[in-house]
Design an enzyme around this catalytic site. Structure first.
Site, mmCIF file in Angstrom:
data_model
loop_
_atom_site.group_PDB
_atom_site.id
_atom_site.type_symbol
_atom_site.label_atom_id
_atom_site.label_comp_id
_atom_site.label_asym_id
_atom_site.label_seq_id
_atom_site.Cartn_x
_atom_site.Cartn_y
_atom_site.Cartn_z
ATOM 1 N N LYS A 81 1.079 -1.148 0.064
ATOM 2 C CA LYS A 81 0.046 0.117 0.047
ATOM 3 C C LYS A 81 1.034 1.280 -0.036
ATOM 4 O O LYS A 81 1.806 1.068 0.766
ATOM 5 C CB LYS A 81 -0.828 -0.036 1.315
ATOM 6 C CG LYS A 81 -2.107 0.980 1.283
ATOM 7 C CD LYS A 81 -3.354 0.266 0.355
ATOM 8 C CE LYS A 81 -4.426 0.926 0.342
ATOM 9 N NZ LYS A 81 -5.545 0.453 -0.393
ATOM 10 N N GLY A 182 -21.284 6.482 4.128
ATOM 11 C CA GLY A 182 -20.394 6.957 3.203
ATOM 12 C C GLY A 182 -20.897 6.646 1.718
ATOM 13 O O GLY A 182 -21.035 5.419 1.450
ATOM 14 N N VAL A 183 -21.152 7.678 1.125
ATOM 15 C CA VAL A 183 -21.858 7.539 -0.186
ATOM 16 C C VAL A 183 -20.857 7.994 -1.516
ATOM 17 O O VAL A 183 -21.394 8.669 -2.409
ATOM 18 C CB VAL A 183 -23.244 8.024 -0.471
ATOM 19 C CG1 VAL A 183 -24.155 7.249 0.522
ATOM 20 C CG2 VAL A 183 -23.209 9.457 -0.276
ATOM 21 N N GLY A 184 -19.644 7.649 -1.300
ATOM 22 C CA GLY A 184 -18.679 7.931 -2.594
ATOM 23 C C GLY A 184 -18.641 6.696 -3.610
ATOM 24 O O GLY A 184 -19.625 6.388 -3.870
ATOM 25 N N VAL A 186 -17.535 3.767 -3.789
ATOM 26 C CA VAL A 186 -18.136 2.580 -3.406
ATOM 27 C C VAL A 186 -19.571 2.538 -2.706
ATOM 28 O O VAL A 186 -20.354 1.874 -3.145
ATOM 29 C CB VAL A 186 -17.029 1.528 -2.347
ATOM 30 C CG1 VAL A 186 -17.751 0.392 -1.850
ATOM 31 C CG2 VAL A 186 -15.688 1.660 -2.955
HETATM 32 P P1 NAD Z 1 -14.705 7.895 -1.513
HETATM 33 O O1 NAD Z 1 -13.410 8.886 -1.169
HETATM 34 O O2 NAD Z 1 -15.082 7.818 -3.053
HETATM 35 O O3 NAD Z 1 -15.900 7.757 -0.699
HETATM 36 C C1 NAD Z 1 -16.030 7.963 0.671
HETATM 37 C C2 NAD Z 1 -17.075 8.661 1.203
HETATM 38 O O4 NAD Z 1 -17.211 8.644 2.628
HETATM 39 C C3 NAD Z 1 -17.021 10.135 0.876
HETATM 40 O O5 NAD Z 1 -18.237 10.480 0.139
HETATM 41 C C4 NAD Z 1 -16.872 10.644 2.319
HETATM 42 O O6 NAD Z 1 -17.108 11.966 2.331
HETATM 43 C C5 NAD Z 1 -17.473 9.630 3.312
HETATM 44 N N1 NAD Z 1 -16.938 9.654 4.660
HETATM 45 C C6 NAD Z 1 -15.705 9.749 5.142
HETATM 46 N N2 NAD Z 1 -15.770 9.588 6.403
HETATM 47 C C7 NAD Z 1 -17.029 9.489 6.792
HETATM 48 C C8 NAD Z 1 -17.871 9.320 8.007
HETATM 49 N N3 NAD Z 1 -17.144 9.245 9.349
HETATM 50 N N4 NAD Z 1 -19.180 9.096 8.047
HETATM 51 C C9 NAD Z 1 -19.977 8.912 6.836
HETATM 52 N N5 NAD Z 1 -19.113 9.162 5.696
HETATM 53 C C10 NAD Z 1 -17.819 9.383 5.559
HETATM 54 O O7 NAD Z 1 -13.969 6.467 -1.440
HETATM 55 P P2 NAD Z 1 -14.398 5.252 -1.766
HETATM 56 O O8 NAD Z 1 -13.375 4.842 -3.012
HETATM 57 O O9 NAD Z 1 -15.866 4.997 -2.065
HETATM 58 O O10 NAD Z 1 -13.870 4.236 -0.549
HETATM 59 C C11 NAD Z 1 -14.495 3.919 0.501
HETATM 60 C C12 NAD Z 1 -13.892 2.880 1.288
HETATM 61 O O11 NAD Z 1 -13.950 1.679 0.591
HETATM 62 C C13 NAD Z 1 -12.655 3.114 1.821
HETATM 63 O O12 NAD Z 1 -12.172 2.554 3.113
HETATM 64 C C14 NAD Z 1 -11.582 2.593 0.940
HETATM 65 O O13 NAD Z 1 -10.418 2.051 1.435
HETATM 66 C C15 NAD Z 1 -12.641 1.270 0.681
HETATM 67 N N6 NAD Z 1 -12.143 0.660 -0.503
HETATM 68 C C16 NAD Z 1 -12.357 1.313 -1.753
HETATM 69 C C17 NAD Z 1 -12.204 0.570 -3.094
HETATM 70 C C18 NAD Z 1 -12.363 1.357 -4.145
HETATM 71 O O14 NAD Z 1 -12.270 0.566 -5.344
HETATM 72 N N7 NAD Z 1 -12.570 2.542 -4.419
HETATM 73 C C19 NAD Z 1 -11.523 -0.777 -2.822
HETATM 74 C C20 NAD Z 1 -11.445 -1.329 -1.731
HETATM 75 C C21 NAD Z 1 -11.809 -0.709 -0.835
#
Ligand code: NAD
Length: 349
Positions: A81, A182-184, A186
């Protein structure tokens, strides 16, 4: 700070590399946990840490998680990582990305990078100008690769459905209440897939406007970010940051299952036992959220197309089922079963 190898999250990592670049201001850590199964693959996180030591801890924990994730996904890749320490203003310059690309390149292919929180496809393209040890780059129609987010979301969706089947005995998410934290990339993708199947959704994000906008689109409810863990629902799906399952939050849970995409959801191994003791089904995070790495690893290896990625995503619920079955047989927690299986695969049984 104690010596690196005395840190609680140090787990016989093969290498922990610190990089600086005075001109661009880059400060980064690349942790290589294991190359037992192949090059250490895992995304790079771009994050502002209040304390630099937290960045090292994140790199150690996340790289170990990638070893486990890649092994359990059946990929010929080890675990690593990258973490770039962002300033409070989170500025990301082309020079900084180029310097990080050179850092990745200097490891000669022992580490292969991709997207993680705070890093998008365009950033990977910039890094890719300096190194070939990168994936998650834009690809043509029908090819494996590109932004891992939608594939992670799809894998989590299949895993949530497996949890619904296991905990509720239902074959569909129709009418099932899922709380998404968290609605990013994923969580947002997951919410859309669940909504399309008729699930009832409660959404929360620290970016409240983001949660509201998606809720409006999907006909979902929202709650403030600090209330989502206590929402009474069938499934809680943590899709924000890690360590959200603690003694306190687990005591507040009003769900039958926890199944979500965030990495390192359990604050400590004891929290796996706490969930288990409460009879709440847990989908080990690195098993359910492997969709994105499956997609970009096949891109990096030049093996297979999008159809192959999708067929491998359907192995995620199968793996979860085998973990849950073993947990029920032995009485171990789901997390402990998954760790044991993964350790055996990376030669650390
Ligand atoms: P992202 O940045 O697109 O979305 C994350 C969302 O979570 C954001 O909208 C942020 O505002 C919100 N957030 C942060 N802290 C918060 C809280 N305390 N309460 C509510 N919402 C909160 O990230 P992502 O790519 O969607 O990743 C989300 C998680 O999934 C992370 O832990 C990441 O490590 C994990 N993940 C992602 C992937 C991927 O392919 N993107 C793969 C494996 C794991």
């Amino acid at each position: 700070m104690p010596a690196l190898w005395n840190l609680p999250d140090f787990d016989a990592h093969e290498g922990v590399h610190f990089f600086t670049d005075a001109r661009s201001g880059l400060r980064a850590v690349i942790a290589v946990h294991s190359t037992h199964l192949g090059p250490a693959a895992g995304g790079t996180r771009f994050w502002h840490y209040a304390d630099d030591a937290d960045a090292v801890t994140d790199a150690l924990r996340l790289s170990r998680g990638m070893s486990f994730k890649n092994a359990m996904a059946g990929l010929p890749m080890g675990g690593g990582k990258g973490v770039i320490l962002a300033g409070p203003e989170r500025a990301k310059s082309p020079e900084l990305l180029a310097a990080f690309g050179r850092a990745v390149d200097s490891l000669g292919g022992r580490y292969v990078t991709a997207e993680d929180v705070g890093m998008g496809e365009a950033d990977l393209v910039a890094i890719g100008n300096e190194t070939r040890y990168v994936c998650g780059l834009p690809v043509g129609e029908g090819a494996a690769g590109g932004d891992p987010g939608p594939y992670t979301a799809m894998g989590v969706f299949l895993g949530v459905k497996a949890a619904i089947k296991h905990a509720l005995g239902k074959d569909s998410a129709d009418g099932v209440h899922v709380a998404v934290q968290g609605v990013g990339s994923v969580g947002g993708g997951l919410a859309r897939l669940l909504a399309a199947e008729g699930a009832r959704l409660t959404l929360a994000d620290v970016d409240a406007a983001r949660a509201e906008a998606l809720a409006g689109e999907l006909g979902a409810a929202t709650v403030p970010a600090d209330r989502i863990v206590g929402v009474e629902a069938d499934v809680l799906s943590p899709c924000a940051l890690g360590a959200i399952l603690t003694e306190q939050s687990i005591a507040a849970l009003k769900v039958k299952a926890v199944a979500g995409g965030a990495n390192n959801q359990l604050a400590t191994p004891d929290d796996g036992a706490r969930l288990h003791a409460r009879g709440i089904l847990y989908a080990p995070d690195y098993v359910i959220n492997a969709g994105g790495i499956i997609n970009v690893a096949l891109e990096y290896l030049g093996q297979g197309d999008r159809a192959e990625v999708e067929s491998r995503l359907h192995q995620i619920p199968v793996r979860l089922e085998s973990i849950w079955a073993e947990s029920e047989k032995t009485g171990e927690t789901e997390a402990a079963v998954a760790d044991r299986m993964a350790m055996a695969l990376i030669g650390r049984a």
